[in-house]
Design a protein around this motif. Structure first.
Motif, mmCIF file in Angstrom:
data_model
loop_
_atom_site.group_PDB
_atom_site.id
_atom_site.type_symbol
_atom_site.label_atom_id
_atom_site.label_comp_id
_atom_site.label_asym_id
_atom_site.label_seq_id
_atom_site.Cartn_x
_atom_site.Cartn_y
_atom_site.Cartn_z
ATOM 1 N N LEU A 10 0.825 -1.209 0.000
ATOM 2 C CA LEU A 10 0.000 0.000 0.000
ATOM 3 C C LEU A 10 0.858 1.257 0.000
ATOM 4 C CD1 LEU A 10 -2.723 -1.116 2.564
ATOM 5 C CD2 LEU A 10 -3.127 -0.600 0.151
ATOM 6 N N GLN A 11 1.948 1.234 0.761
ATOM 7 C CA GLN A 11 2.799 2.412 0.841
ATOM 8 C C GLN A 11 3.632 2.617 -0.418
ATOM 9 O OE1 GLN A 11 4.909 1.798 4.568
ATOM 10 N NE2 GLN A 11 3.391 3.024 5.681
ATOM 11 N N SER A 12 3.712 1.596 -1.264
ATOM 12 C CA SER A 12 4.454 1.744 -2.525
ATOM 13 C C SER A 12 3.620 2.416 -3.614
ATOM 14 C CB SER A 12 4.921 0.369 -3.019
ATOM 15 O OG SER A 12 3.810 -0.411 -3.439
ATOM 16 N N ILE A 13 2.325 2.581 -3.369
ATOM 17 C CA ILE A 13 1.459 3.242 -4.351
ATOM 18 C C ILE A 13 1.667 4.748 -4.268
ATOM 19 C CG2 ILE A 13 -0.911 3.566 -5.135
ATOM 20 C CD1 ILE A 13 0.132 0.719 -5.425
ATOM 21 N N ASP A 14 1.925 5.366 -5.404
ATOM 22 C CA ASP A 14 2.198 6.799 -5.453
ATOM 23 C C ASP A 14 0.974 7.610 -5.008
ATOM 24 O OD1 ASP A 14 2.265 9.501 -7.285
ATOM 25 O OD2 ASP A 14 4.264 8.873 -6.626
ATOM 26 N N ASN A 15 1.220 8.694 -4.298
ATOM 27 C CA ASN A 15 0.125 9.546 -3.838
ATOM 28 C C ASN A 15 -0.674 10.131 -4.994
ATOM 29 O OD1 ASN A 15 0.539 9.232 -1.082
ATOM 30 N ND2 ASN A 15 2.043 10.886 -0.986
ATOM 31 N N GLY A 16 -0.039 10.216 -6.160
ATOM 32 C CA GLY A 16 -0.753 10.723 -7.321
ATOM 33 C C GLY A 16 -1.964 9.872 -7.686
ATOM 34 N N GLN A 17 -1.900 8.592 -7.341
ATOM 35 C CA GLN A 17 -3.031 7.700 -7.615
ATOM 36 C C GLN A 17 -4.258 8.133 -6.809
ATOM 37 O OE1 GLN A 17 -2.947 4.918 -9.619
ATOM 38 N NE2 GLN A 17 -0.765 4.771 -10.065
ATOM 39 N N TYR A 18 -4.033 8.492 -5.556
ATOM 40 C CA TYR A 18 -5.133 8.936 -4.708
ATOM 41 C C TYR A 18 -5.673 10.289 -5.166
ATOM 42 C CZ TYR A 18 -3.528 5.265 -1.519
ATOM 43 O OH TYR A 18 -3.160 4.062 -0.974
ATOM 44 N N GLU A 19 -4.749 11.190 -5.572
ATOM 45 C CA GLU A 19 -5.175 12.507 -6.034
ATOM 46 C C GLU A 19 -6.004 12.400 -7.308
ATOM 47 O OE1 GLU A 19 -1.551 14.643 -6.407
ATOM 48 O OE2 GLU A 19 -1.142 14.659 -4.242
ATOM 49 N N SER A 20 -5.572 11.507 -8.202
ATOM 50 C CA SER A 20 -6.330 11.301 -9.444
ATOM 51 C C SER A 20 -7.721 10.751 -9.140
ATOM 52 C CB SER A 20 -5.581 10.329 -10.359
ATOM 53 O OG SER A 20 -4.314 10.840 -10.714
ATOM 54 N N ALA A 21 -7.803 9.857 -8.152
ATOM 55 C CA ALA A 21 -9.104 9.297 -7.772
ATOM 56 C C ALA A 21 -10.017 10.383 -7.217
ATOM 57 C CB ALA A 21 -8.901 8.191 -6.748
ATOM 58 N N ARG A 22 -9.442 11.314 -6.443
ATOM 59 C CA ARG A 22 -10.269 12.403 -5.909
ATOM 60 C C ARG A 22 -10.775 13.308 -7.021
ATOM 61 N NH1 ARG A 22 -6.606 12.225 -1.421
ATOM 62 N NH2 ARG A 22 -5.215 13.732 -2.429
ATOM 63 N N VAL A 23 -9.921 13.538 -8.030
ATOM 64 C CA VAL A 23 -10.348 14.335 -9.180
ATOM 65 C C VAL A 23 -11.520 13.667 -9.894
ATOM 66 C CG1 VAL A 23 -9.658 15.174 -11.474
ATOM 67 C CG2 VAL A 23 -8.101 15.434 -9.519
ATOM 68 N N LEU A 24 -11.479 12.331 -9.941
ATOM 69 C CA LEU A 24 -12.569 11.576 -10.576
ATOM 70 C C LEU A 24 -13.766 11.404 -9.642
ATOM 71 C CD1 LEU A 24 -10.411 8.813 -12.323
ATOM 72 C CD2 LEU A 24 -11.561 10.737 -13.415
ATOM 73 N N ARG A 25 -13.668 12.004 -8.439
ATOM 74 C CA ARG A 25 -14.743 11.960 -7.454
ATOM 75 C C ARG A 25 -15.061 10.545 -6.967
ATOM 76 N NH1 ARG A 25 -19.117 16.558 -9.508
ATOM 77 N NH2 ARG A 25 -17.626 18.300 -9.532
ATOM 78 N N LEU A 26 -14.020 9.754 -6.856
ATOM 79 C CA LEU A 26 -14.182 8.420 -6.273
ATOM 80 C C LEU A 26 -14.074 8.536 -4.752
ATOM 81 C CD1 LEU A 26 -11.977 6.218 -8.651
ATOM 82 C CD2 LEU A 26 -14.457 6.488 -8.689
ATOM 83 N N SER A 27 -14.871 7.750 -4.059
ATOM 84 C CA SER A 27 -14.772 7.719 -2.604
ATOM 85 C C SER A 27 -13.499 6.982 -2.198
ATOM 86 C CB SER A 27 -15.992 7.014 -2.005
ATOM 87 O OG SER A 27 -15.991 5.630 -2.354
ATOM 88 N N TYR A 28 -13.152 7.076 -0.895
ATOM 89 C CA TYR A 28 -11.963 6.380 -0.411
ATOM 90 C C TYR A 28 -12.102 4.869 -0.618
ATOM 91 C CZ TYR A 28 -8.310 4.709 2.735
ATOM 92 O OH TYR A 28 -7.215 4.064 3.259
ATOM 93 N N GLY A 29 -13.298 4.333 -0.330
ATOM 94 C CA GLY A 29 -13.535 2.900 -0.513
ATOM 95 C C GLY A 29 -13.394 2.482 -1.967
ATOM 96 N N GLN A 30 -13.928 3.284 -2.879
ATOM 97 C CA GLN A 30 -13.812 2.973 -4.310
ATOM 98 C C GLN A 30 -12.363 3.053 -4.762
ATOM 99 O OE1 GLN A 30 -16.625 5.976 -5.661
ATOM 100 N NE2 GLN A 30 -18.068 4.370 -6.308
ATOM 101 N N THR A 31 -11.635 4.034 -4.242
ATOM 102 C CA THR A 31 -10.217 4.183 -4.602
ATOM 103 C C THR A 31 -9.420 2.957 -4.179
ATOM 104 O OG1 THR A 31 -10.377 6.586 -4.345
ATOM 105 C CG2 THR A 31 -8.167 5.624 -4.328
ATOM 106 N N ILE A 32 -9.647 2.526 -2.945
ATOM 107 C CA ILE A 32 -8.926 1.358 -2.434
ATOM 108 C C ILE A 32 -9.303 0.113 -3.231
ATOM 109 C CG2 ILE A 32 -8.674 -0.195 -0.460
ATOM 110 C CD1 ILE A 32 -7.152 2.388 -0.118
ATOM 111 N N ARG A 33 -10.602 -0.067 -3.462
ATOM 112 C CA ARG A 33 -11.087 -1.298 -4.091
ATOM 113 C C ARG A 33 -10.750 -1.382 -5.567
ATOM 114 N NH1 ARG A 33 -15.796 -0.498 -2.923
ATOM 115 N NH2 ARG A 33 -16.797 -0.036 -4.916
ATOM 116 N N LYS A 34 -10.888 -0.281 -6.295
ATOM 117 C CA LYS A 34 -10.778 -0.330 -7.755
ATOM 118 C C LYS A 34 -9.411 0.091 -8.303
ATOM 119 C CE LYS A 34 -15.716 0.460 -8.560
ATOM 120 N NZ LYS A 34 -16.735 1.302 -9.252
#
Length: 213
Positions: free
Chosen positions: A107-131
């Motif tokens: 989990l810590q090897s995943i770049d923070n940009g992945q989470y930021e991109s998910a927020r831009v796409l309006r994905l929830s935290y659960g959707q970001t983790i799962r998908k």
């Protein structure tokens, strides 16, 4: 060959018990390890401290000691498990701690940009983790998880100490009764076969995810 044919059914019955413990431990410890890993990277400090202590305790003490404590120690405070359930309880708790650390690293090897991109796409935290996150983490951690899975096959022999009729116990009984090492040789062969099959399956899983390179 006649002697082998006589003792093989009991060895295979023991191997069946070994496989049961192996499979149920994986089914219980992998999801629990994933949940614990999310707690390890959580911003809730008390939760982090509790899970870190649990992981430290499980990884810092021998599985054999944990198994003995669950079956022989907990009854002293009124918590009683049957043999089989005690073995599963100890194994799941132990391996969940190892898997939690493995998943945490993934989990810590995943770049923070992945989470930021998910927020831009309006994905929830659960959707970001799962998908987004978990599919990438699975590929990263497969080799490390595979090593623990192989270890689990061999560690399952520890249930012998609380009287469960696994593969090693069946071999020891036959060896003591017949005063020959043939049963133990067969036990070794069966463990090698189980390890070989598991290794093959893990390699196929690695190939399945290789297209993400």
């Amino acid at each position: 060959m006649h002697y082998i044919s006589e003792i093989l059914p009991s060895l295979l019955a023991g191997a069946g018990m070994t496989l049961q413990i192996f499979l149920w431990t994986l089914i219980g410890s992998l999801p629990l390890g994933l949940v614990l890993s999310l707690g390890l990277i959580s911003k809730i400090k008390p939760l982090q401290w509790v899970i870190n202590f649990y992981v430290w305790l499980m990884r810092g003490t021998p599985l054999l000691l944990q198994l003995i404590f669950v079956f022989y120690g907990l009854p002293l405070i009124g918590v009683v498990f049957p043999r089989y359930e005690a073995a599963l309880f100890a194994f799941i708790l132990n391996y969940a701690a190892y898997f939690a650390e493995i998943f945490r690293g993934g989990l810590q090897s995943i770049d923070n940009g992945q989470y930021e991109s998910a927020r831009v796409l309006r994905l929830s935290y659960g959707q970001t983790i799962r998908k987004i996150v978990i599919p990438q983490v699975v590929k990263i951690v497969i080799p490390s998880v595979g090593n623990e899975v192989i270890n689990l096959i061999k560690d399952s022999s520890l249930v012998y100490v609380i009287g469960i009729g696994d593969l090693l116990r069946a071999g020891n009984v036959a060896t003591a009764r017949d005063v020959t090492l043939v049963p133990l040789v067969l036990v070794g062969v069966i463990y090698l076969l189980l390890t070989a099959v598991t290794t093959f399956v893990l390699r196929q899983i690695e190939k399945r995810y290789s297209y993400w390179k």
